[in-house]
Design a protein around this motif. Structure first.
Motif, PDB file in Angstrom:
ATOM      1  N   GLU A 134       4.758  27.949  -4.191  1.00  0.00           N
ATOM      2  CA  GLU A 134       5.118  27.161  -3.025  1.00  0.00           C
ATOM      3  C   GLU A 134       4.089  25.864  -2.771  1.00  0.00           C
ATOM      4  O   GLU A 134       4.568  24.608  -2.266  1.00  0.00           O
ATOM      5  N   LEU A 135       2.817  26.232  -2.702  1.00  0.00           N
ATOM      6  CA  LEU A 135       1.818  25.306  -2.316  1.00  0.00           C
ATOM      7  C   LEU A 135       2.028  24.430  -3.455  1.00  0.00           C
ATOM      8  O   LEU A 135       1.610  23.005  -3.172  1.00  0.00           O
ATOM      9  N   GLU A 169       4.215  23.366  -5.651  1.00  0.00           N
ATOM     10  CA  GLU A 169       5.639  22.479  -5.568  1.00  0.00           C
ATOM     11  C   GLU A 169       5.317  21.635  -4.213  1.00  0.00           C
ATOM     12  O   GLU A 169       5.641  20.309  -4.385  1.00  0.00           O
ATOM     13  N   LYS A 170       4.702  22.091  -3.083  1.00  0.00           N
ATOM     14  CA  LYS A 170       4.440  21.028  -1.968  1.00  0.00           C
ATOM     15  C   LYS A 170       3.760  19.760  -2.363  1.00  0.00           C
ATOM     16  O   LYS A 170       4.015  18.786  -1.960  1.00  0.00           O
ATOM     17  N   ALA A 171       2.574  20.145  -2.938  1.00  0.00           N
ATOM     18  CA  ALA A 171       1.589  19.000  -3.368  1.00  0.00           C
ATOM     19  C   ALA A 171       2.283  18.182  -4.264  1.00  0.00           C
ATOM     20  O   ALA A 171       2.043  16.836  -4.252  1.00  0.00           O
ATOM     21  N   HIS A 172       3.162  18.721  -5.114  1.00  0.00           N
ATOM     22  CA  HIS A 172       3.989  17.709  -6.049  1.00  0.00           C
ATOM     23  C   HIS A 172       4.742  16.824  -5.349  1.00  0.00           C
ATOM     24  O   HIS A 172       4.944  15.694  -5.584  1.00  0.00           O
ATOM     25  N   GLU A 173       5.494  17.433  -4.202  1.00  0.00           N
ATOM     26  CA  GLU A 173       6.148  16.696  -3.383  1.00  0.00           C
ATOM     27  C   GLU A 173       5.588  15.577  -2.619  1.00  0.00           C
ATOM     28  O   GLU A 173       6.089  14.357  -2.464  1.00  0.00           O
ATOM     29  N   ASN A 174       4.776  15.842  -2.068  1.00  0.00           N
ATOM     30  CA  ASN A 174       3.626  15.038  -1.297  1.00  0.00           C
ATOM     31  C   ASN A 174       2.775  13.975  -2.012  1.00  0.00           C
ATOM     32  O   ASN A 174       1.970  13.081  -1.458  1.00  0.00           O
TER      33      ASN A 174
END
Length: 178
Positions: free
Chosen positions: A140-141, A143-148
């Motif tokens: 999840e971290l 994925e969040k890093a990729h989104e941001n």
């Protein structure tokens, strides 16, 4: 008669011999090597040559158990997690190498990571990391890093100069003989 200090000195000097003899008598016999630790030439692995790493006479079987545990643990991750696929590829490779031969030396050579005992240690470390990865839901971290990532790059691009190499100069055309 020897003096008291001499008797004490002789008693101390024989203590290591007595201790070694007692240890030899109390030492359990080593297990007989299984077929997995016998080479095709009939050689038996007696030492890893690595300090503190004893021969695992069932290394192949132990590795296969660890690989199966790892593959089960990977099922707890979403299929989109890249780490899942990297681990799965590695586990399949190790399993395939172990199932391809009964000769430990051939398996070690095929895997290319050293001795089976070290491969087993690496798998144990990977299982510990997998436990952490699943417990903390690290995917999840990621994925969040990729989104941001795009937003983060936009924030910092004014502060960072990206270097672009100039295009190479064209080579001169070869001169024709006249």
């Amino acid at each position: 008669h020897p003096s008291a200090p001499m008797r004490a000195l002789r008693a101390l000097s024989s203590a290591p011999r007595l201790a070694r003899a007692a240890l030899r008598a109390a030492r359990p016999s080593l297990p007989q090597p299984s077929l997995t630790m016998r080479g095709l030439a009939g050689t038996t692995k007696t030492s890893t040559g690595l300090v503190g790493v004893p021969v695992d006479y069932n290394a192949k079987e132990n590795i296969l158990v660890l690989v199966d545990k790892g593959m089960q643990k990977l099922e707890e991750m979403p299929e989109s997690a890249a780490y899942r696929w990297h681990c799965l590829d590695w586990f399949k490779f190790i399993k395939g190498a172990c199932e391809s031969s009964e000769d430990f030396a051939e398996i070690e050579e095929r895997i290319g990571l050293g001795q089976l005992e070290m491969v087993k240690w690496m798998l144990e470390q990977e299982l510990d990391l997998l436990d952490y990865y699943v417990e903390e839901r690290v995917w999840e971290l990621v994925e969040k890093a990729h989104e941001n990532m795009e937003a983060n790059l936009a924030e910092i691009e004014d502060h960072i100069q990206f270097y672009k190499a100039p295009p190479p100069e064209p080579e001169p055309a070869p001169e024709e003989d006249k």
